[in-house]
Design a protein around this motif. Sequence first.
Motif, PDB file in Angstrom:
ATOM      1  N   SER A 186     -34.930   4.381 -23.351  1.00 34.30           N
ATOM      2  CA  SER A 186     -34.533   4.579 -24.732  1.00 34.30           C
ATOM      3  C   SER A 186     -34.734   6.047 -25.126  1.00 34.30           C
ATOM      4  O   SER A 186     -35.381   6.384 -26.115  1.00 34.30           O
TER       5      SER A 186
ATOM      6  N   THR B 175     -30.490   1.386 -31.945  1.00 37.28           N
ATOM      7  CA  THR B 175     -29.228   1.830 -31.372  1.00 37.28           C
ATOM      8  C   THR B 175     -28.261   2.326 -32.439  1.00 37.28           C
ATOM      9  O   THR B 175     -27.559   3.315 -32.235  1.00 37.28           O
TER      10      THR B 175
ATOM     11  N   GLU C 119     -29.095   5.757 -33.262  1.00 34.30           N
ATOM     12  CA  GLU C 119     -29.279   6.596 -32.090  1.00 34.30           C
ATOM     13  C   GLU C 119     -30.642   7.268 -32.056  1.00 34.30           C
ATOM     14  O   GLU C 119     -30.771   8.478 -31.881  1.00 34.30           O
TER      15      GLU C 119
ATOM     16  N   VAL D  11     -28.512  -0.576 -24.991  1.00 35.29           N
ATOM     17  CA  VAL D  11     -29.830   0.054 -24.844  1.00 35.29           C
ATOM     18  C   VAL D  11     -30.973  -0.965 -24.880  1.00 35.29           C
ATOM     19  O   VAL D  11     -31.848  -0.959 -24.009  1.00 35.29           O
TER      20      VAL D  11
END
Lengths: 436, 341
Positions: free
Chosen positions: A255, A273, A276, A315
């Motif tokens: 991550s 996610t 971001e 992710v």
Amino acid sequence: MNVLTLSRLQFAVATYFHFLFVPLTLGLSIVVAILETMYVRSGDVDYKRAAQFWGKLFLINFAIGIVTGITLEFQFGTNWSRYSAFVGDIFGALLAIEATVAFFLESTFVAVWFFGWNKLSPKAHAVTIWLVAIASNVSAFWILVANAWMQHPVGFVVRNGRAELTDFFAIITQRFALLEFVHTVGSAYILSGFFVVGISAWHLLRKHEVAFFKKSFRLGIAFALVFSLFEILQGHMNAELLGAAQPTKLAAMESHWETGRAVPLNLIQWPDTANERNSVQTLPVPKLLSLLATYDPNAEVKGLRDFPKQDRPPVLPSFLSFRIMVGLGFVFVALTAWAWFKRDSIEHSPVFLKVLVWSIPLPYIAIQTGWTLAEVGRQPWIVYGLMRTSDAVSPLAVSQVAVSALAFILVYGLLGIADFYLLFKYARKGPAPVAA
Amino acid sequence: MLETIWFALWGVLWAVYFMLDGFDLGLGTLRPFLARNQDESRVVLNAMGPFWDGNEVWLLTAGGVTFAAFPGTYAVMFSSLYTPLMLLLFALILRGISFEFRGKEDAAWWRKTWDACMWIGSFLPALLLGVAFANIFAGIPIDGEGVFHGNLFTLLNPYGLLGGVLFVLLFTVHGALWLAIKSEGQLRDRAGAAAKILWGPLLIIAVTFLAMTRYTTRLWQNVLAKPVLLVLPLLAVAGLVLTRVFAGKGSWWKAWFASSATIVGATLFGVAGLYPALLPSSLAPAFSKTAFNSASTPLTLKIMLGVALVMVPVVIVYQAWVYRRFSDPVTAEELAGDHAY
């Protein structure tokens, strides 16, 4: 759901299920072969009983592994025909070689082993289980070479609208393939060790056949300890390999969003996610991620934001499965080291024995999460950097795949229940009594 | 040249698969009709016991070779035949598991469940393989993009269904003969009688199928164009006649080999008649998948040929050894022991 989603679901069900059974086949075949060899060399009937007891569990487990392997091979053609046409020149050849050199040997001699106890000399009989053990591990090699090519394609050129073979040797000796192979069989041996240790512990708790199960326990714990240590050290090499071969997977599993130098590894974090970034990020170990990914504490590690959105894997699943796998890896070292030191008086530690019984599922979880990382972390590619999963699917009707996916879930579900029921039943039953 | 060699090997793999697993599938289909009690039922299972798993790998290899040598065909054939293939795979899964699980629990419902699974898992593959191959012989509606324009019912045409019936009869005769080899007493008598009785319908269906093949497919034209290939249908016919002759004399091994010749001859006749196509298109000949337009690169074909030339003889040697080693009839003593199904 569309054909792509359904086909992915179906393939996921089929592979997860297949790989619930394969690791035990890989390791337990070796355990049984060692036990039978000890019987042939020492004449100690306890070892024969042990080979037969663990062998029975091996066969119950083996049956499902074998029959579900066939559906996997055929599913490339049924559900992933565009992939098959594109990569068949390489990927198809690897699967065909696997069938010819390994699968035949394994399937033929497993039957000879089961039916041959009174038809073959003890030595010849022991040879048959070694053939099964070797063949199943050779089989794993070819399948993992094929998977490694999807992870990191080498030895090919794209010509005539497909990937054409240029260097066969490069494909079967590439570092990715060799590391994937040792990592996978290593995990299978850990699982098999825990399986033997856990079932032995269950019987030791009940003071049932104590001498017999202590022998099995010792063999199982040696197996589990050696490969737990091996797996941690070797697994680190895989992280370093990913840094070079699959940077998006490395970034997703850590991550890691922001490209930087001397990147720390956060012991606690949680990916966000949508924005971001990580919503939680604490307890950093300075420079560790750079060090793990490149052997250089000050090196640059690319973050997810530097890759276009359409090239990033999911992710959260990558991150979680990686953390669970690695966390369990350290638990295995601790558990097996402790059990190793207590091996001579293990029957006097009931609480620890219980812990070992309940530890049987842990390597299963570690292996399934490991494959989740390998396969989900490779997305959106079916062949990394070369072909997208969405371009690989067959031109099928939604209804066809919906029905078959449902059938996979139902049939495999029922078979799984029946198989684990039988494994429980025969594991609890213990070895056959000594013949009078 | 390489493509032609691989085309021939592809046909041989299917022929060997049908010859070996054919008797398992046939015997699994006949078992409820031949075995009158538990012991006889177990004799039938153990007659296949040491062999069925190794036999099934020939199917896997035939599939794998289609993928490796003719990926273009593999992709179109397997996705076009999606539903029948899925049925075949599930059926074979049930068959394999039934062997292992059936005797592991004493309850009657448990045994009956797996008995039913084994019957479906034997009958259905025999039928589906016949339907699939008859349709391949005749051609299926695939377009230039390899997209199949049909569904399961497209395949269930009269010629396809006749192919299915033919395979079921071929395999049941073959299986009955195998049981006659591997059993004794009343069960052997019943198995031998079944082979002889089923031979009649088999003859009728085989003749009808061959006649329909003349009008539905191009197999005959292709084979007649190279008269030396006529040896293949002749092998099948001679095998069929000799099967009955040897069965009449109670020479079960000879009858089984004759039946094997029928299966191998019939399969190779079909495959040779397809050449160079592996999957003809019924829409237009240009859309057919052939050994030349769907093959892998010469490099892959060469590497694979090397592997095949070394490994296939090795496989044949050790499988033949297993067949010799376990060729005696199943005994009551074996059934009483711990090492039988």
